[in-house]
Design a protein around this motif. Structure first.
Motif, PDB file in Angstrom:
ATOM      1  N   VAL A 137       0.813  -1.148  -0.219  1.00 37.66           N
ATOM      2  CA  VAL A 137       0.113  -0.064  -0.015  1.00 37.66           C
ATOM      3  C   VAL A 137       0.790   1.393  -0.015  1.00 37.66           C
ATOM      4  N   ALA A 138       0.266   2.458  -0.849  1.00 39.70           N
ATOM      5  CA  ALA A 138       1.137   3.515  -0.796  1.00 39.70           C
ATOM      6  C   ALA A 138       0.773   4.339   0.608  1.00 39.70           C
ATOM      7  N   ALA A 139       1.274   3.914   1.735  1.00 43.64           N
ATOM      8  CA  ALA A 139       1.028   4.464   3.092  1.00 43.64           C
ATOM      9  C   ALA A 139       2.106   3.892   4.032  1.00 43.64           C
ATOM     10  N   SER A 140       2.002   4.547   5.262  1.00 39.09           N
ATOM     11  CA  SER A 140       2.828   4.026   6.255  1.00 39.09           C
ATOM     12  C   SER A 140       1.871   2.951   7.033  1.00 39.09           C
ATOM     13  N   VAL A 141       2.683   1.883   7.311  1.00 36.53           N
ATOM     14  CA  VAL A 141       2.240   0.684   7.934  1.00 36.53           C
ATOM     15  C   VAL A 141       3.191   0.473   9.349  1.00 36.53           C
ATOM     16  N   GLU A 142       2.395  -0.047  10.100  1.00 37.61           N
ATOM     17  CA  GLU A 142       2.954  -0.935  11.287  1.00 37.61           C
ATOM     18  C   GLU A 142       2.444  -2.026  11.634  1.00 37.61           C
ATOM     19  N   ASP A 143       2.862  -3.041  11.838  1.00 35.64           N
ATOM     20  CA  ASP A 143       2.607  -4.385  12.075  1.00 35.64           C
ATOM     21  C   ASP A 143       1.145  -4.434  11.239  1.00 35.64           C
ATOM     22  N   GLY A 144       1.021  -4.266   9.961  1.00 31.25           N
ATOM     23  CA  GLY A 144      -0.073  -4.565   9.178  1.00 31.25           C
ATOM     24  C   GLY A 144      -1.237  -3.350   9.245  1.00 31.25           C
ATOM     25  N   VAL A 146      -2.498   0.376   8.710  1.00 32.62           N
ATOM     26  CA  VAL A 146      -2.178   1.416   7.882  1.00 32.62           C
ATOM     27  C   VAL A 146      -2.597   2.822   8.855  1.00 32.62           C
ATOM     28  N   PHE A 147      -1.578   3.602   8.987  1.00 35.77           N
ATOM     29  CA  PHE A 147      -1.763   4.720   9.969  1.00 35.77           C
ATOM     30  C   PHE A 147      -1.559   6.233   9.208  1.00 35.77           C
ATOM     31  N   PHE A 148      -0.892   6.246   8.046  1.00 32.59           N
ATOM     32  CA  PHE A 148      -0.747   7.656   7.517  1.00 32.59           C
ATOM     33  C   PHE A 148      -0.941   7.143   5.735  1.00 32.59           C
ATOM     34  N   ALA A 149      -2.118   7.590   5.279  1.00 35.62           N
ATOM     35  CA  ALA A 149      -2.591   7.243   3.770  1.00 35.62           C
ATOM     36  C   ALA A 149      -3.336   8.679   3.341  1.00 35.62           C
ATOM     37  N   PRO A 150      -2.563   9.701   3.366  1.00 38.84           N
ATOM     38  CA  PRO A 150      -3.223  11.020   2.685  1.00 38.84           C
ATOM     39  C   PRO A 150      -4.058  10.701   1.423  1.00 38.84           C
ATOM     40  N   ASP A 151      -3.386   9.868   0.540  1.00 42.47           N
ATOM     41  CA  ASP A 151      -4.257   9.522  -0.665  1.00 42.47           C
ATOM     42  C   ASP A 151      -5.283   8.358  -0.770  1.00 42.47           C
ATOM     43  N   TYR A 152      -5.385   7.926   0.283  1.00 41.17           N
ATOM     44  CA  TYR A 152      -6.402   6.728   0.539  1.00 41.17           C
ATOM     45  C   TYR A 152      -7.097   6.792   1.731  1.00 41.17           C
ATOM     46  N   PRO A 153      -7.973   7.733   1.973  1.00 42.36           N
ATOM     47  CA  PRO A 153      -8.778   7.925   3.123  1.00 42.36           C
ATOM     48  C   PRO A 153      -9.451   6.686   3.548  1.00 42.36           C
ATOM     49  N   SER A 154      -9.790   5.957   2.706  1.00 46.19           N
ATOM     50  CA  SER A 154     -10.512   4.555   3.227  1.00 46.19           C
ATOM     51  C   SER A 154      -9.741   3.610   3.899  1.00 46.19           C
ATOM     52  N   LEU A 155      -8.481   3.748   3.754  1.00 51.56           N
ATOM     53  CA  LEU A 155      -7.381   3.057   4.353  1.00 51.56           C
ATOM     54  C   LEU A 155      -6.851   3.341   5.781  1.00 51.56           C
ATOM     55  N   GLN A 156      -7.233   4.650   5.806  1.00 54.84           N
ATOM     56  CA  GLN A 156      -6.687   5.360   6.967  1.00 54.84           C
ATOM     57  C   GLN A 156      -7.063   4.391   8.459  1.00 54.84           C
ATOM     58  N   GLN A 157      -5.989   4.117   9.157  1.00 55.46           N
ATOM     59  CA  GLN A 157      -6.479   3.444  10.483  1.00 55.46           C
ATOM     60  C   GLN A 157      -6.956   2.117  10.530  1.00 55.46           C
ATOM     61  N   ILE A 158      -6.898   1.590   9.129  1.00 55.60           N
ATOM     62  CA  ILE A 158      -7.423   0.132   8.956  1.00 55.60           C
ATOM     63  C   ILE A 158      -6.104  -0.837   9.291  1.00 55.60           C
ATOM     64  N   ASP A 159      -6.632  -1.718  10.029  1.00 49.82           N
ATOM     65  CA  ASP A 159      -5.710  -2.932  10.394  1.00 49.82           C
ATOM     66  C   ASP A 159      -5.965  -4.080   9.285  1.00 49.82           C
TER      67      ASP A 159
END
Length: 338
Positions: A137-144, A146-159
């Motif tokens: 994913v084009a986003a910051s990820v930690e342990d699966g 997604v916590f920083f996804a400015p271009d993918y708001p539907s993924l924001q804070q999704i485990d």
């Protein structure tokens, strides 16, 4: 399994699969484990259908040495990557050989997670040998997560890892796109201990993947590589500076990349700075190098090269997926029980 060292099994898998170390004496020396212990665990992997035993010809006419190799048909993996308007995928065997690939469009107003689940479901129905997933994913990820996804708001804070593992009951690894790309490039590179940075201007904003001395750098909060927020001009970040670029890079974009190149050279001093070959020409690289000399001595500028970003990205997801495979317990559920 009683008496089984799960950490040793993982190390054996990785040594045979990734390093092609294929005899008991070599494995014993590398893993600092006794010959009988290594032999016992190799036999477990053979019984589990993961590796094969082969006889090699002896160079001195003596008894042939037994060699072991990972079985390509042991299982299949599925790598997927999310773009704004599509999801790309690759199916590969246990050696990483590509079996099939393709893309699936995503509707303009459709959230990515349902589209991803629908595609995975279809691919699993078509190929029952798939037993693990790797997702980029084009986003910051930690342990699966997604916590920083400015271009993918539907993924924001999704485990995303937990969501997919709960849905499909398969092991899943989720990785940042540029981390995967730099791993993929590194796998094909001959110098495995060098430092390199992969820079992507991106359809939806820039990013970078960083390897220092052969080790992937994620940072203390898994935010390393988010270069869009790097300040460069008065009230302007790198992401803002290149946002209005055209196909032919203008002077502002060349200068912004040159400033970033100087920043990388002065802080991390990589040997290579890799660009997506579809975004820049060789002439662009010459201009960037020349402009960078205004900010830092030429001797410290990394070698600027172009590569195929999509190929590197998928190769990285494949490698990360195979790493996940080597970490699975023997009791892990295998969908292809035949």
């Amino acid at each position: 399994m009683a008496g089984t060292n799960t950490d040793l099994l993982k190390q054996l898998r990785q040594a045979i699969l990734f390093q092609q170390i294929n005899t008991i004496p070599e494995l014993s020396r590398m893993l600092s484990a006794s010959f009988p212990t290594v032999k016992k665990h190799v036999d477990i992997l053979i019984a589990h259908g993961e590796i094969d035993e082969q006889m090699s010809e002896s160079s001195n006419g003596g008894r042939p040495a037994k060699q072991y190799r990972y079985r390509a048909d042991h299982t299949h993996g599925l790598a997927l990557y999310l773009e704004l308007d599509a999801i790309g995928f690759r199916i590969f065997d246990a050696l990483g050989t590509v079996l099939s690939f393709g893309t699936e469009p995503v509707g303009a107003d459709e959230p990515h997670v349902p589209a991803l689940i629908r595609l995975i479901q279809r691919l699993l129905e078509e190929n029952t040998r798939i037993t693990f997933l790797s997702v980029g994913v084009a986003a910051s990820v930690e342990d699966g997560k997604v916590f920083f996804a400015p271009d993918y708001p539907s993924l924001q804070q999704i485990d995303l890892k937990q969501t997919l593992e709960s849905e499909f009951r398969l092991p899943v690894v989720v990785e940042n796109d540029m981390n995967a790309a730099v791993v993929g490039f590194h796998e094909a590179d001959q110098n495995r201990q060098q430092s390199l940075i992969y820079l992507y201007l991106g359809k939806n904003g820039p990013g970078s993947g960083i390897l220092i001395n052969g080790q992937l750098v994620r940072g203390s909060s898994h935010f390393a590589g988010e270069i869009s927020v790097v300040p460069q001009y008065d009230k302007m970040t790198f992401g803002q500076a290149i946002a209005k670029r055209q196909t032919a890079l203008d002077a502002r974009t060349i200068d912004a990349i040159s400033r970033l190149t100087a920043t990388f050279a002065a802080t991390l001093n990589p040997r290579l700075l890799i660009f997506n070959g579809e975004e820049l020409t060789e002439h662009d690289l010459e201009q960037i190098r020349f402009k960078t000399t205004e900010y830092i001595p030429e001797a410290h500028i990394p070698l600027l090269i172009r590569s195929n970003w999509e190929t590197d990205y998928l190769n990285g997801l494949t490698r990360i997926g195979l790493q996940l495979l080597t970490e699975q317990p023997l009791s892990a559920n295998r969908r292809n029980s035949s």
